[in-house]
Every structure is written in structure tokens, then in C-alpha cells.
Design a protein around this motif. Sequence first.
Motif, PDB file in Angstrom:
ATOM      1  N   THR A   1       6.595  61.650 -68.786  1.00 47.66           N
ATOM      2  CA  THR A   1       7.222  60.360 -69.051  1.00 47.66           C
ATOM      3  C   THR A   1       8.732  60.507 -69.216  1.00 47.66           C
ATOM      4  OG1 THR A   1       6.661  60.615 -71.406  1.00 47.66           O
ATOM      5  CG2 THR A   1       5.171  59.302 -70.037  1.00 47.66           C
ATOM      6  N   GLY A   2       9.168  61.668 -69.704  1.00 42.87           N
ATOM      7  CA  GLY A   2      10.601  61.928 -69.797  1.00 42.87           C
ATOM      8  C   GLY A   2      11.246  62.003 -68.426  1.00 42.87           C
ATOM      9  N   GLN A   3      10.543  62.602 -67.482  1.00 45.15           N
ATOM     10  CA  GLN A   3      11.043  62.655 -66.110  1.00 45.15           C
ATOM     11  C   GLN A   3      11.111  61.250 -65.519  1.00 45.15           C
ATOM     12  OE1 GLN A   3      12.373  65.099 -64.731  1.00 45.15           O
ATOM     13  NE2 GLN A   3      11.458  67.034 -65.333  1.00 45.15           N
ATOM     14  N   GLN A   4      10.164  60.426 -65.865  1.00 46.24           N
ATOM     15  CA  GLN A   4      10.198  59.031 -65.406  1.00 46.24           C
ATOM     16  C   GLN A   4      11.420  58.310 -65.961  1.00 46.24           C
ATOM     17  OE1 GLN A   4       6.577  57.050 -66.391  1.00 46.24           O
ATOM     18  NE2 GLN A   4       5.376  58.093 -64.838  1.00 46.24           N
ATOM     19  N   PHE A   5      11.755  58.596 -67.205  1.00 51.86           N
ATOM     20  CA  PHE A   5      12.933  57.988 -67.819  1.00 51.86           C
ATOM     21  C   PHE A   5      14.199  58.357 -67.042  1.00 51.86           C
ATOM     22  CE2 PHE A   5      16.545  58.329 -70.741  1.00 51.86           C
ATOM     23  CZ  PHE A   5      16.588  57.047 -71.279  1.00 51.86           C
ATOM     24  N   LEU A   6      14.330  59.622 -66.665  1.00 50.21           N
ATOM     25  CA  LEU A   6      15.482  60.045 -65.867  1.00 50.21           C
ATOM     26  C   LEU A   6      15.533  59.290 -64.543  1.00 50.21           C
ATOM     27  CD1 LEU A   6      15.921  63.926 -66.191  1.00 50.21           C
ATOM     28  CD2 LEU A   6      17.224  62.103 -67.281  1.00 50.21           C
ATOM     29  N   ALA A   7      14.366  59.137 -63.918  1.00 53.58           N
ATOM     30  CA  ALA A   7      14.316  58.418 -62.644  1.00 53.58           C
ATOM     31  C   ALA A   7      14.756  56.971 -62.806  1.00 53.58           C
ATOM     32  CB  ALA A   7      12.902  58.470 -62.072  1.00 53.58           C
ATOM     33  N   LYS A   8      14.449  56.394 -63.950  1.00 53.55           N
ATOM     34  CA  LYS A   8      14.790  54.996 -64.192  1.00 53.55           C
ATOM     35  C   LYS A   8      16.297  54.802 -64.382  1.00 53.55           C
ATOM     36  CE  LYS A   8      13.741  51.064 -67.172  1.00 53.55           C
ATOM     37  NZ  LYS A   8      13.071  50.584 -68.395  1.00 53.55           N
ATOM     38  N   ILE A   9      16.987  55.813 -64.938  1.00 48.81           N
ATOM     39  CA  ILE A   9      18.404  55.621 -65.271  1.00 48.81           C
ATOM     40  C   ILE A   9      19.366  56.267 -64.277  1.00 48.81           C
ATOM     41  CG2 ILE A   9      17.891  55.398 -67.736  1.00 48.81           C
ATOM     42  CD1 ILE A   9      18.921  58.265 -68.105  1.00 48.81           C
ATOM     43  N   VAL A  10      18.849  56.931 -63.232  1.00 46.14           N
ATOM     44  CA  VAL A  10      19.757  57.501 -62.243  1.00 46.14           C
ATOM     45  C   VAL A  10      20.531  56.377 -61.552  1.00 46.14           C
ATOM     46  CG1 VAL A  10      18.079  57.497 -60.339  1.00 46.14           C
ATOM     47  CG2 VAL A  10      19.958  59.157 -60.328  1.00 46.14           C
TER      48      VAL A  10
ATOM     49  N   ASN B   1      29.257  65.799 -66.535  1.00 48.83           N
ATOM     50  CA  ASN B   1      28.448  66.514 -67.518  1.00 48.83           C
ATOM     51  C   ASN B   1      27.035  65.961 -67.641  1.00 48.83           C
ATOM     52  OD1 ASN B   1      31.472  66.782 -68.550  1.00 48.83           O
ATOM     53  ND2 ASN B   1      30.346  68.569 -69.200  1.00 48.83           N
ATOM     54  N   SER B   2      26.910  64.640 -67.717  1.00 46.55           N
ATOM     55  CA  SER B   2      25.579  64.036 -67.790  1.00 46.55           C
ATOM     56  C   SER B   2      24.775  64.356 -66.537  1.00 46.55           C
ATOM     57  CB  SER B   2      25.697  62.517 -67.956  1.00 46.55           C
ATOM     58  OG  SER B   2      26.361  62.185 -69.154  1.00 46.55           O
ATOM     59  N   THR B   3      25.439  64.310 -65.391  1.00 43.70           N
ATOM     60  CA  THR B   3      24.769  64.625 -64.124  1.00 43.70           C
ATOM     61  C   THR B   3      24.356  66.086 -64.092  1.00 43.70           C
ATOM     62  OG1 THR B   3      26.169  62.951 -63.058  1.00 43.70           O
ATOM     63  CG2 THR B   3      24.966  64.456 -61.618  1.00 43.70           C
ATOM     64  N   ALA B   4      25.209  66.956 -64.605  1.00 41.79           N
ATOM     65  CA  ALA B   4      24.884  68.383 -64.652  1.00 41.79           C
ATOM     66  C   ALA B   4      23.659  68.631 -65.524  1.00 41.79           C
ATOM     67  CB  ALA B   4      26.077  69.172 -65.189  1.00 41.79           C
ATOM     68  N   GLU B   5      23.604  67.984 -66.689  1.00 49.17           N
ATOM     69  CA  GLU B   5      22.454  68.168 -67.586  1.00 49.17           C
ATOM     70  C   GLU B   5      21.160  67.725 -66.895  1.00 49.17           C
ATOM     71  OE1 GLU B   5      22.228  69.732 -70.255  1.00 49.17           O
ATOM     72  OE2 GLU B   5      24.029  69.550 -71.482  1.00 49.17           O
ATOM     73  N   ALA B   6      21.226  66.610 -66.156  1.00 43.14           N
ATOM     74  CA  ALA B   6      20.041  66.121 -65.446  1.00 43.14           C
ATOM     75  C   ALA B   6      19.626  67.103 -64.356  1.00 43.14           C
ATOM     76  CB  ALA B   6      20.317  64.747 -64.849  1.00 43.14           C
ATOM     77  N   ILE B   7      20.594  67.670 -63.649  1.00 43.02           N
ATOM     78  CA  ILE B   7      20.290  68.660 -62.607  1.00 43.02           C
ATOM     79  C   ILE B   7      19.617  69.888 -63.208  1.00 43.02           C
ATOM     80  CG2 ILE B   7      21.381  70.326 -61.035  1.00 43.02           C
ATOM     81  CD1 ILE B   7      23.371  68.111 -60.295  1.00 43.02           C
ATOM     82  N   ILE B   8      20.096  70.314 -64.364  1.00 39.54           N
ATOM     83  CA  ILE B   8      19.492  71.461 -65.045  1.00 39.54           C
ATOM     84  C   ILE B   8      18.039  71.155 -65.405  1.00 39.54           C
ATOM     85  CG2 ILE B   8      19.575  72.894 -67.132  1.00 39.54           C
ATOM     86  CD1 ILE B   8      22.666  72.442 -67.065  1.00 39.54           C
ATOM     87  N   ALA B   9      17.803  69.940 -65.905  1.00 37.49           N
ATOM     88  CA  ALA B   9      16.442  69.545 -66.270  1.00 37.49           C
ATOM     89  C   ALA B   9      15.532  69.465 -65.050  1.00 37.49           C
ATOM     90  CB  ALA B   9      16.465  68.200 -66.991  1.00 37.49           C
ATOM     91  N   LEU B  10      16.007  68.866 -63.968  1.00 37.29           N
ATOM     92  CA  LEU B  10      15.210  68.764 -62.755  1.00 37.29           C
ATOM     93  C   LEU B  10      14.947  70.139 -62.153  1.00 37.29           C
ATOM     94  CD1 LEU B  10      16.978  65.679 -61.128  1.00 37.29           C
ATOM     95  CD2 LEU B  10      14.673  65.716 -62.114  1.00 37.29           C
ATOM     96  N   SER B  11      15.905  71.039 -62.285  1.00 34.45           N
ATOM     97  CA  SER B  11      15.757  72.395 -61.743  1.00 34.45           C
ATOM     98  C   SER B  11      14.782  73.236 -62.559  1.00 34.45           C
ATOM     99  CB  SER B  11      17.119  73.103 -61.714  1.00 34.45           C
ATOM    100  OG  SER B  11      18.026  72.433 -60.870  1.00 34.45           O
ATOM    101  N   ALA B  12      14.581  72.875 -63.821  1.00 33.00           N
ATOM    102  CA  ALA B  12      13.705  73.656 -64.698  1.00 33.00           C
ATOM    103  C   ALA B  12      12.245  73.549 -64.298  1.00 33.00           C
ATOM    104  CB  ALA B  12      13.879  73.202 -66.150  1.00 33.00           C
ATOM    105  N   ASN B  13      11.892  72.447 -63.640  1.00 32.00           N
ATOM    106  CA  ASN B  13      10.496  72.187 -63.292  1.00 32.00           C
ATOM    107  C   ASN B  13      10.288  72.350 -61.782  1.00 32.00           C
ATOM    108  OD1 ASN B  13       7.929  70.974 -62.835  1.00 32.00           O
ATOM    109  ND2 ASN B  13       8.180  69.763 -64.697  1.00 32.00           N
TER     110      ASN B  13
END
Length: 348
Positions: free
Chosen positions: A241-250, A269-281
Motif C-alpha cells: 500500500t505504501g508503493q501505491q501511495f508513491l504511485a498516487k503522488i508521482v 531530493n524527494s525524487t531521489a528518495e523515491a528512486i531509492i525506494a523503488l530500487s530496493a524492491n
Amino acid sequence: MHPSLKKLLTSVTLVLASLTFATSTSAASIKKASQSTIHRRTALTYSYAKKMITHNKSGLSGNAGPIFSKKANPETGASSGYSDFLLGLKGNGYRFTAKEKTLLKKNLVIKQNSTAASLANAVMAVQAMGLNARNYKPYGHQKGINLVSRLYRSKITNQTASAQAQVLIAISMSSKFKQPQKAKFSKTSLSTRLAKEQLNNNGWTYNDRQGTIDADTTSMVLTALVRGNSTAASVKTSIQTGQQFLAKIVQRNGAFGYVFNGKTSPNANSTAEAIIALSANPTTHKYVNSAKMTASQTTTPLYAMLTYVNKTGSIKKAATQLYGVGQVNLAIAAYKAALNNRSVYAIN
């Protein structure tokens, strides 16, 4: 189920079980960062970062201060954002010199009452530099400090969600990091704790305020939960659901940003943090530069982030270049590692 959560889950077009964001949209219709663009922009900001560490400066112009300095930062001995900066350099292949390692040892402040967040940053920085966080020897000391054990025994009850995420990432960096006796938490309990702090909108925020949209904290927590590797159903659902939240706010242009007074301000910076999160999975790293997260998206997050890299290698609109350059380099390294089925945080 909370009414607002039910409304959100009903309106979201993503499929929870599959963690797929935009299966009906062709990946070819999204603007991606080409290999030449990635190489060129990475070379610029990586070069800037190398000069920063060489000169021990948090930037190469303006009122930049030192990265490492007990005088400037008596509580930690280093400027805020230093661990991401060092991890970004490490992830892009930098080899720290003996002089640079000594600089860290001479300045890094480790106290009996150091906060969990400070200790987590120290663990990540020490590991990134090629030192041993389980036997860290400050300059001039013969006896080492087990920073990992000290972190495990620190209090996390008064730490923010982002600080707790940093702790979970830090203790998950190495298979050699063992939970000691009298630890105040475990990777499992900390993962469960973070999952419980998820907001009704499926994101997280540094102050636990309901209704807040916080891309940075959400991304940090998602990275931590994936690294924590909990098998608990509640944690797995929280990640989805957290990944869904990211998809909603991109944003349409692939960027992420902070929200103030209802207005989103996209930034590197916010974009970098999201990229790090997406790359983790492994199921979501394709959304960094290959596929859409939502049907309205026109550009990938990686392309969007790289547009913030100036010709000098500095980062546009960054609060500080230590944060800007550090997190952009870390995001690039995280994506590269993901393409090779690795994690930028896995440092034994």
C-alpha cells in the motif's frame, strides 16, 4: 476499516496483490533517461562529490561549511546528510583514501547518549568508508566500539518515522550485524512498529500527522521495510500500500516533491528518495526508468531527477549540496545496484 482508507483503496487503480502500477500503458510511451544521459549527468555530479570530499566542503561555492567538523557539529561531528553522501560515493565506485578515513575518525562524535538516528548514520558512514562498524576505532584509540550493538541498545521510542527507518536500514546492511543481548528492538519488531505508523492515506510522515503527504519519509520507510525483510503479513501489506501511495503522488513529469499549503514542489531530493525506494524492491525497480507508475505519467523518475543536475555537477534548488549531490548519487547507485540484483546498502 477507516472510511478514508476505504475510499482511497476503492479509488486507486492499482492492483494491490500484483504491485503493478500501469499494466495497460505501454512502457514505450514514457520518456526515459538514455544511457548517454545517465552516464553524462552521473559523471558531472559524481565529480562534484569527489571534490567535496577531497576539500571536506559541503559545497564548492557560496557559504559551504565543512562536512566533518566537531566544532561546526558538536553533537555528531559531521554535517547533516553525510551518510547518504558517503554511501552515494561508495555506490558509484569511489575508493576513500586513508586521509579521508582519518578525517572521519578524528571528527565523528560517538557519545553514550547519542541518539538512535545519529548512531544509524554513523554505522552507515563507517561501513561506506570501508571501516568496521562492529569494531570502530576513533582516531588515537586502541579499543574499538561496536556501533551496531550500541545502536541496538539505543532508544527508538521517541524517534521519528524517518529516524526509525534509518535505524532499520543501518542494522540491515550486513549479515555480520548480529542482534546483541539486551537489545531494545529487533529488525522484526522495528518493521512491525513502522508498519503500524502508516497513515490512513498509506504514506508516512516525519511527525505522524494524519493527512500529510510526505514523499521523502514514505520512501525512506519503504526502503527500510524491504531491507528489514520481515515475513509478517502486516508488513508485506504495508509495503504494497505504501508503493501505491508513491504511485498516487508521482508528478506527470516523473518527479516527486514536498507539499506545503496544499502545493507540491517537485525537487531532486524527494525524487531521489523515491528512486531509492523503488530500487530496493525487485518488483518495482522497473518504475525508475522503464515503465509508468500511472497512466498520466509522461517521464520516468530517473529522467526527472537528472534534469536537476547542473553543468557544474551541483543540484538545482538543493537545500544544501551535501544533501542534493549526496542523495542524487545514492539514487543513481541504488538503481545501478538493482539492475544487478543487489542493494546499495548491502556492505559486509
